[in-house]
Design a protein around this motif. Sequence first.
Motif, PDB file in Angstrom:
ATOM      1  N   LEU A 137       0.236  -1.487   0.210  1.00 58.83           N
ATOM      2  CA  LEU A 137      -0.142   0.083   0.661  1.00 58.83           C
ATOM      3  C   LEU A 137       0.924   1.328   0.115  1.00 58.83           C
ATOM      4  N   GLY A 138       1.997   1.011   0.800  1.00 55.15           N
ATOM      5  CA  GLY A 138       3.255   2.566   1.167  1.00 55.15           C
ATOM      6  C   GLY A 138       3.340   3.028  -0.686  1.00 55.15           C
ATOM      7  N   ILE A 139       4.492   2.285  -1.200  1.00 50.11           N
ATOM      8  CA  ILE A 139       4.700   2.142  -2.363  1.00 50.11           C
ATOM      9  C   ILE A 139       3.440   2.288  -3.544  1.00 50.11           C
ATOM     10  N   LEU A 140       2.143   1.854  -3.387  1.00 50.24           N
ATOM     11  CA  LEU A 140       0.956   2.283  -4.000  1.00 50.24           C
ATOM     12  C   LEU A 140       0.685   4.242  -4.364  1.00 50.24           C
ATOM     13  N   PHE A 141       0.597   4.516  -3.232  1.00 47.95           N
ATOM     14  CA  PHE A 141       0.090   5.806  -2.816  1.00 47.95           C
ATOM     15  C   PHE A 141       1.288   6.410  -3.130  1.00 47.95           C
ATOM     16  N   ALA A 142       2.576   6.091  -2.713  1.00 55.75           N
ATOM     17  CA  ALA A 142       3.629   7.212  -3.928  1.00 55.75           C
ATOM     18  C   ALA A 142       3.988   7.211  -5.084  1.00 55.75           C
ATOM     19  N   GLY A 143       3.417   6.287  -5.450  1.00 57.61           N
ATOM     20  CA  GLY A 143       3.591   6.306  -7.402  1.00 57.61           C
ATOM     21  C   GLY A 143       2.475   6.582  -7.352  1.00 57.61           C
ATOM     22  N   LEU A 144       0.920   6.951  -6.785  1.00 58.78           N
ATOM     23  CA  LEU A 144       0.079   7.687  -7.772  1.00 58.78           C
ATOM     24  C   LEU A 144       0.182   9.211  -7.617  1.00 58.78           C
ATOM     25  N   SER A 145       1.220   9.761  -5.985  1.00 55.08           N
ATOM     26  CA  SER A 145       1.458  11.320  -5.945  1.00 55.08           C
ATOM     27  C   SER A 145       2.775  11.382  -7.093  1.00 55.08           C
ATOM     28  N   PHE A 146       3.406  10.778  -7.507  1.00 55.21           N
ATOM     29  CA  PHE A 146       4.218  11.177  -9.292  1.00 55.21           C
ATOM     30  C   PHE A 146       2.874  11.073  -9.815  1.00 55.21           C
ATOM     31  N   ILE A 147       2.050  10.944 -10.392  1.00 58.71           N
ATOM     32  CA  ILE A 147       1.392  10.308 -11.497  1.00 58.71           C
ATOM     33  C   ILE A 147      -0.137  11.782 -11.252  1.00 58.71           C
ATOM     34  N   ILE A 148      -0.191  12.081  -9.704  1.00 62.07           N
ATOM     35  CA  ILE A 148      -0.787  13.344  -9.160  1.00 62.07           C
ATOM     36  C   ILE A 148      -0.003  14.541 -10.098  1.00 62.07           C
ATOM     37  N   ILE A 149       0.799  15.018  -9.692  1.00 61.31           N
ATOM     38  CA  ILE A 149       2.180  16.210 -10.408  1.00 61.31           C
ATOM     39  C   ILE A 149       2.261  15.870 -11.423  1.00 61.31           C
ATOM     40  N   LEU A 150       1.974  15.042 -11.889  1.00 66.13           N
ATOM     41  CA  LEU A 150       2.260  15.460 -13.435  1.00 66.13           C
ATOM     42  C   LEU A 150       0.856  15.806 -14.635  1.00 66.13           C
ATOM     43  N   LEU A 151      -0.399  15.843 -13.487  1.00 63.67           N
ATOM     44  CA  LEU A 151      -1.594  16.348 -14.601  1.00 63.67           C
ATOM     45  C   LEU A 151      -1.358  17.944 -15.018  1.00 63.67           C
ATOM     46  N   PRO A 152      -0.886  19.039 -14.300  1.00 64.08           N
ATOM     47  CA  PRO A 152      -0.923  19.388 -14.801  1.00 64.08           C
ATOM     48  C   PRO A 152      -0.208  20.274 -15.883  1.00 64.08           C
ATOM     49  N   ALA A 153       1.305  19.406 -16.218  1.00 68.45           N
ATOM     50  CA  ALA A 153       1.805  19.459 -17.473  1.00 68.45           C
ATOM     51  C   ALA A 153       0.877  18.722 -18.507  1.00 68.45           C
ATOM     52  N   TYR A 154      -0.048  17.843 -18.054  1.00 66.30           N
ATOM     53  CA  TYR A 154      -0.454  17.377 -19.123  1.00 66.30           C
ATOM     54  C   TYR A 154      -1.971  18.252 -19.578  1.00 66.30           C
ATOM     55  N   LEU A 155      -2.813  18.879 -18.503  1.00 69.35           N
ATOM     56  CA  LEU A 155      -3.655  19.815 -18.636  1.00 69.35           C
ATOM     57  C   LEU A 155      -3.160  21.364 -19.312  1.00 69.35           C
ATOM     58  N   GLY A 156      -2.623  22.280 -18.696  1.00 67.40           N
ATOM     59  CA  GLY A 156      -2.246  23.013 -19.296  1.00 67.40           C
ATOM     60  C   GLY A 156      -0.376  23.332 -19.670  1.00 67.40           C
ATOM     61  N   GLY A 157       0.156  22.579 -19.868  1.00 66.18           N
ATOM     62  CA  GLY A 157       1.358  22.245 -20.598  1.00 66.18           C
ATOM     63  C   GLY A 157       2.616  23.373 -19.398  1.00 66.18           C
ATOM     64  N   THR A 158       3.668  23.161 -19.768  1.00 70.75           N
ATOM     65  CA  THR A 158       4.900  23.560 -18.239  1.00 70.75           C
ATOM     66  C   THR A 158       4.943  24.983 -18.528  1.00 70.75           C
TER      67      THR A 158
END
Length: 497
Positions: free
Chosen positions: A373-394
């Motif tokens: 569970l610990g590394i599942l949540f860690a992986g999801l935290s990095f998926i979340i932080i890539l979303l701003p670039a996906y939605l609005g660019g860099t």
Amino acid sequence: MSSIDRQNIWKTIPQKGFLGHPKGLFTLFFTEFWERFSYYGMRAILVFYMYYEVSKGGLGLDKSTALSIMSIYGSLVYMSGIIGGWVADRLLGTSKSVFYGGVLIMFGHIALAIPGNFAFFLVSMVLIILGTGLLKPNVSSVVGDIYSPEDRRRDSGFSIFYMGINLGGFLSPLIVGEVGMKHNFHLGFSIAAIGMFIGLILFVVTKKKNLGQAGAYVANPLPSEDKKKIFTWIGIGTIILALIFIFTIKIGYMDFKRFITLVGILGILIPAGYFIAMYRSPKTTDVERSRLLAYIPLFIASVMFWAIQEQGSTILANYADERTQLHFAGFDLSPAWFQSLNPLFIITLAPVFAWLWIKLGNREPSIPKKFSLGILFAGLSFIIILLPAYLGGTDSLVNPLWLVLSYFVCVLGELCLSPVGLSATTKLAPKAFSAQTMSLWFLSNAAAQAINAQIVKFYKPETEMVYFGTIGVIAILLSITLFLLSPKIEKFMKGVH
């Protein structure tokens, strides 16, 4: 002290007195609180101190170099736990090691507080690395000593202890970050030094009454006839290594990139050597060997988790400084303040998790499942932080709430893995290697940051999505694998739950 005495150390400690736990937890809670206050306060401004221009009070290093140094420094801090564990197990015991470690850390922060040059910076790093190696693994080992082997409060106690760590980690970036970023870096480092001094005073004043014999014994004492021989070899080896290092620098072979590679290799080889040495030792029983085998996949999972979590002081710190909208809701935010988010969420949620594990009773997830569970949540935290670039660019600044959400999800993983890992280490450790096994636990963080030193150079605004996405997906896949293997791992744990 006999092995029977060691098993009954908990009887020398008042078993009620701090939140329903042994009184010794008070001493260890606040000692670690002040040590973490000093460490995380220093760390909150260190990367900015390195790459800010000299005219702004910094060292003026290249940004990529500063990020790599930060990771290497973090790796060496936890790698030095090998020295601390060996010193505690063979020479001083855990209690004295904690004290001397705190002294070195305090002087390291004093060195940072003195305005100087890069040489001063290096001296401070060496002192803090060695001091943390003595203190960090050994104070956690003492926590294990204050509970009987059958005490079901142990996991809850480690969660409370972990909350103390993060209470210090929450306050220090706000205080040291405010002073260091807005006024003077060296004044901020001075506050960190004062924090460690307070922790030392508290430890000395309260340990006799609260800790009894916990940490006072040497688990695997070095025979007196061997001390001279071993110290001689250590001295000769240190001199030879120093001469080789100086020579390779002089001839131009050892540069920063090669040093990063060397630390990365050591981050993998040293834990492997530790596992092999403990497994083959005649002092390790068959049951303990089985438990060591169970510890290996937990160690690998821990490396994956910390490889993500520790980027909070490197990649995410830089993300907060350059990619985040710092004027928000009428406030001007300091980029250092974001490093208070992780401990803030842990302070808030640690009591909930401590209560949850006790409430679940026999339905509590096994240690391997908590790790998954610990590394599942860690992986999801990095998926979340890539979303701003996906939605609005860099090219545009990011709403700070994205960073807040990423930290929050990673904390859910940390509370499933880190305090549980501390507790599991005290349960699975061979008796003759108790402090050194705790050092091995912290080596998972060292290995993670050694790996980070290699990969942080690939982070750029244009590679942001690929960077976060690749690491996040790898963590999620490892989580699924560990969950599926959990029943087999539990068999090797031989009754440890």
